[in-house]
Motif scaffolding. Structure first.
Motif, PDB file in Angstrom:
ATOM      1  N   LEU A 152      -3.730  -5.773  -5.917  1.00 46.03           N
ATOM      2  CA  LEU A 152      -2.427  -6.635  -5.393  1.00 46.03           C
ATOM      3  C   LEU A 152      -2.559  -7.142  -3.971  1.00 46.03           C
ATOM      4  CD1 LEU A 152      -0.020  -8.693  -5.824  1.00 46.03           C
ATOM      5  CD2 LEU A 152       2.017  -5.582  -5.358  1.00 46.03           C
ATOM      6  N   VAL A 153      -2.999  -6.206  -3.071  1.00 51.03           N
ATOM      7  CA  VAL A 153      -3.512  -7.079  -1.626  1.00 51.03           C
ATOM      8  C   VAL A 153      -4.609  -8.290  -1.995  1.00 51.03           C
ATOM      9  CG1 VAL A 153      -4.553  -6.008   0.559  1.00 51.03           C
ATOM     10  CG2 VAL A 153      -2.762  -4.466  -0.457  1.00 51.03           C
ATOM     11  N   SER A 154      -5.925  -7.060  -2.728  1.00 52.89           N
ATOM     12  CA  SER A 154      -6.811  -8.558  -2.645  1.00 52.89           C
ATOM     13  C   SER A 154      -6.494  -9.924  -3.430  1.00 52.89           C
ATOM     14  CB  SER A 154      -7.820  -7.721  -3.735  1.00 52.89           C
ATOM     15  OG  SER A 154      -8.188  -6.586  -3.096  1.00 52.89           O
ATOM     16  N   ARG A 155      -5.329  -9.745  -3.812  1.00 49.75           N
ATOM     17  CA  ARG A 155      -4.930 -10.783  -4.669  1.00 49.75           C
ATOM     18  C   ARG A 155      -4.279 -11.575  -3.388  1.00 49.75           C
ATOM     19  NH1 ARG A 155      -1.105  -9.152  -9.122  1.00 49.75           N
ATOM     20  NH2 ARG A 155      -0.700 -11.734  -9.126  1.00 49.75           N
ATOM     21  N   ILE A 156      -3.227 -11.233  -2.837  1.00 53.29           N
ATOM     22  CA  ILE A 156      -2.500 -11.760  -1.983  1.00 53.29           C
ATOM     23  C   ILE A 156      -3.697 -12.077  -1.128  1.00 53.29           C
ATOM     24  CG2 ILE A 156      -0.656 -11.607   0.255  1.00 53.29           C
ATOM     25  CD1 ILE A 156       0.071  -9.184  -1.832  1.00 53.29           C
ATOM     26  N   GLU A 157      -4.374 -12.012  -0.520  1.00 56.68           N
ATOM     27  CA  GLU A 157      -5.245 -12.581   0.398  1.00 56.68           C
ATOM     28  C   GLU A 157      -5.999 -13.587   0.131  1.00 56.68           C
ATOM     29  OE1 GLU A 157      -7.772  -8.551   0.934  1.00 56.68           O
ATOM     30  OE2 GLU A 157      -5.849  -8.263   3.037  1.00 56.68           O
ATOM     31  N   ARG A 158      -6.502 -13.833  -1.296  1.00 58.42           N
ATOM     32  CA  ARG A 158      -7.461 -14.486  -1.784  1.00 58.42           C
ATOM     33  C   ARG A 158      -6.399 -15.998  -2.158  1.00 58.42           C
ATOM     34  NH1 ARG A 158      -9.115 -11.869  -5.961  1.00 58.42           N
ATOM     35  NH2 ARG A 158      -7.508 -12.334  -7.396  1.00 58.42           N
ATOM     36  N   ALA A 159      -4.485 -15.601  -2.630  1.00 57.27           N
ATOM     37  CA  ALA A 159      -4.104 -16.406  -2.453  1.00 57.27           C
ATOM     38  C   ALA A 159      -3.454 -17.630  -1.297  1.00 57.27           C
ATOM     39  CB  ALA A 159      -2.501 -16.650  -3.229  1.00 57.27           C
ATOM     40  N   LEU A 160      -4.037 -16.152  -0.207  1.00 55.68           N
ATOM     41  CA  LEU A 160      -3.331 -17.380   1.724  1.00 55.68           C
ATOM     42  C   LEU A 160      -4.847 -18.039   1.815  1.00 55.68           C
ATOM     43  CD1 LEU A 160      -2.030 -14.049   3.010  1.00 55.68           C
ATOM     44  CD2 LEU A 160      -0.967 -16.394   3.102  1.00 55.68           C
ATOM     45  N   ALA A 161      -5.969 -17.251   1.247  1.00 59.86           N
ATOM     46  CA  ALA A 161      -7.301 -18.394   1.784  1.00 59.86           C
ATOM     47  C   ALA A 161      -7.348 -18.998   1.308  1.00 59.86           C
ATOM     48  CB  ALA A 161      -8.412 -17.165   1.215  1.00 59.86           C
ATOM     49  N   GLU A 162      -6.904 -19.247  -0.581  1.00 60.14           N
ATOM     50  CA  GLU A 162      -6.887 -20.758  -0.696  1.00 60.14           C
ATOM     51  C   GLU A 162      -5.774 -21.450  -0.022  1.00 60.14           C
ATOM     52  OE1 GLU A 162      -6.032 -19.554  -5.048  1.00 60.14           O
ATOM     53  OE2 GLU A 162      -8.746 -19.235  -5.143  1.00 60.14           O
ATOM     54  N   ARG A 189       1.074  -1.473   0.196  1.00 58.54           N
ATOM     55  CA  ARG A 189      -0.219   0.046  -0.172  1.00 58.54           C
ATOM     56  C   ARG A 189       0.929   1.520  -0.033  1.00 58.54           C
ATOM     57  NH1 ARG A 189      -3.042  -3.490   3.764  1.00 58.54           N
ATOM     58  NH2 ARG A 189      -5.462  -3.622   2.521  1.00 58.54           N
ATOM     59  N   LYS A 190       1.665   1.082   0.929  1.00 59.22           N
ATOM     60  CA  LYS A 190       2.903   2.249   0.623  1.00 59.22           C
ATOM     61  C   LYS A 190       3.605   2.628  -0.605  1.00 59.22           C
ATOM     62  CE  LYS A 190       7.532   4.065   2.534  1.00 59.22           C
ATOM     63  NZ  LYS A 190       8.381   3.413   4.100  1.00 59.22           N
ATOM     64  N   GLY A 217       4.743  -9.067  -1.176  1.00 57.90           N
ATOM     65  CA  GLY A 217       3.982  -8.960  -1.974  1.00 57.90           C
ATOM     66  C   GLY A 217       3.896  -9.730  -3.012  1.00 57.90           C
ATOM     67  N   PRO A 218       3.549  -9.817  -3.896  1.00 53.76           N
ATOM     68  CA  PRO A 218       2.784 -10.803  -5.285  1.00 53.76           C
ATOM     69  C   PRO A 218       3.908 -11.659  -4.692  1.00 53.76           C
ATOM     70  CG  PRO A 218       4.408  -9.584  -6.607  1.00 53.76           C
ATOM     71  CD  PRO A 218       4.045  -8.733  -4.980  1.00 53.76           C
ATOM     72  N   THR A 219       5.353 -11.980  -4.137  1.00 54.53           N
ATOM     73  CA  THR A 219       6.220 -13.831  -4.112  1.00 54.53           C
ATOM     74  C   THR A 219       4.858 -13.517  -2.944  1.00 54.53           C
ATOM     75  OG1 THR A 219       7.917 -12.081  -3.934  1.00 54.53           O
ATOM     76  CG2 THR A 219       7.652 -13.978  -3.394  1.00 54.53           C
TER      77      THR A 219
END
Length: 271
Positions: A145-155, A130-131, A253-255
């Motif tokens: 990007l944050v939403s993609r990270i959260e979705r990947a972690l949820a999956e 975000r910064k 981040g995306p990693t």
């Protein structure tokens, strides 16, 4: 009136120089990244043409946290003042270990310097996303990007309560400490980092003999040292070995997306 014109010109020039020059319709700054972790994030949140160069680390598969086709889209620098000055950016994003002399040189040249520390967990990494997105003038891209990270972690979150003990054996034969991003990812994907339970802290060395004497259920190997490739490990059927790419170890981040998916695969196979 003629006497006032030179003073007026100087006043306007001073006012124009109060902030960094801006590019594009959105008034976004041009950026040079000197840190492989900020490279990966900025490649996602910056507009085309805004990220002028990434660090040379991201061009090396051994140290990059970016996929090669993405890294190939950008120029790279070794981080010298001369290289950066030639690109004439508005802003430099660097790691917290940037040399004071280099930082001072950028300041003298009127280039804003932003430092990025090491994210110790997922929350800290999302804050960095975000910064950097805000600095790049593109908050929406940061939220995506944050939403993609959260979705990947949820999956990647396990569907049961079973925990699997793992020892992450990193380059140089060292282990990850408790308060590290990769340990947070292990915990979120149903894997327990056994290093702290063995009295080991961040970057403590683990010898091959220690692994053989007390093997974990899963040994995550993220290195290529002789001990990590020793034939004796092939003679331990009770030990499950899995490769974990070094590019997934250090950056957020995306990693996080790729790391979460890989760890979920490992846990599923071990269960």
């Amino acid at each position: 009136m003629k006497r006032l014109l030179p003073a007026l010109v100087l006043l306007l020039a001073a006012c124009a120089g109060e902030g960094p020059a801006r590019v594009g319709d959105g008034g976004r700054p041009t950026i040079v990244s000197l840190n492989p972790c900020s490279d990966a994030i900025l490649a996602e949140v910056a507009e085309p043409g805004q990220l002028l160069a990434i660090s040379h680390y991201s061009k090396d598969p051994r140290s990059s946290s970016m996929e090669a086709p993405i890294a190939a889209r950008f120029a790279a620098t070794g981080g010298t003042v001369e290289e950066v000055l030639a690109l004439d950016p508005d802003m430099v994003v660097a790691g917290s270990f940037l040399a004071p002399a280099t930082r001072a040189a950028f300041a003298d040249l009127g280039i804003e310097v932003v430092t990025l520390g090491i994210a110790g967990d997922v929350s800290a990494s999302k804050a960095q996303v975000r910064k950097l997105a805000e600095l790049a003038g593109n908050r929406d891209a940061g939220e995506r990007l944050v939403s993609r990270i959260e979705r990947a972690l949820a999956e990647a979150r396990p569907r049961d309560d079973e925990r699997v003990d793992v020892l992450l054996w990193q380059p140089g034969g060292i282990v990850a400490g408790e308060e590290t991003l990769v340990s947070d990812l292990l915990a979120r994907t149903g894997l327990d980092n056994v290093a702290p339970l063995r009295g080991l802290s961040q970057a403590d060395y683990v010898a091959l003999e220690d692994v053989v004497a007390a093997p974990p259920k899963v040994l995550l190997v993220a290195g290529g040292e002789m001990g990590q490739r020793h034939p004796v490990l092939d003679q331990m059927p009770q030990l499950r070995r899995e490769r974990f790419h070094t590019g997934l170890l250090y950056c957020g981040g995306p990693t996080i997306i790729g790391a979460a998916r890989r760890l979920a695969e490992i846990r599923k196979a071990a269960s």
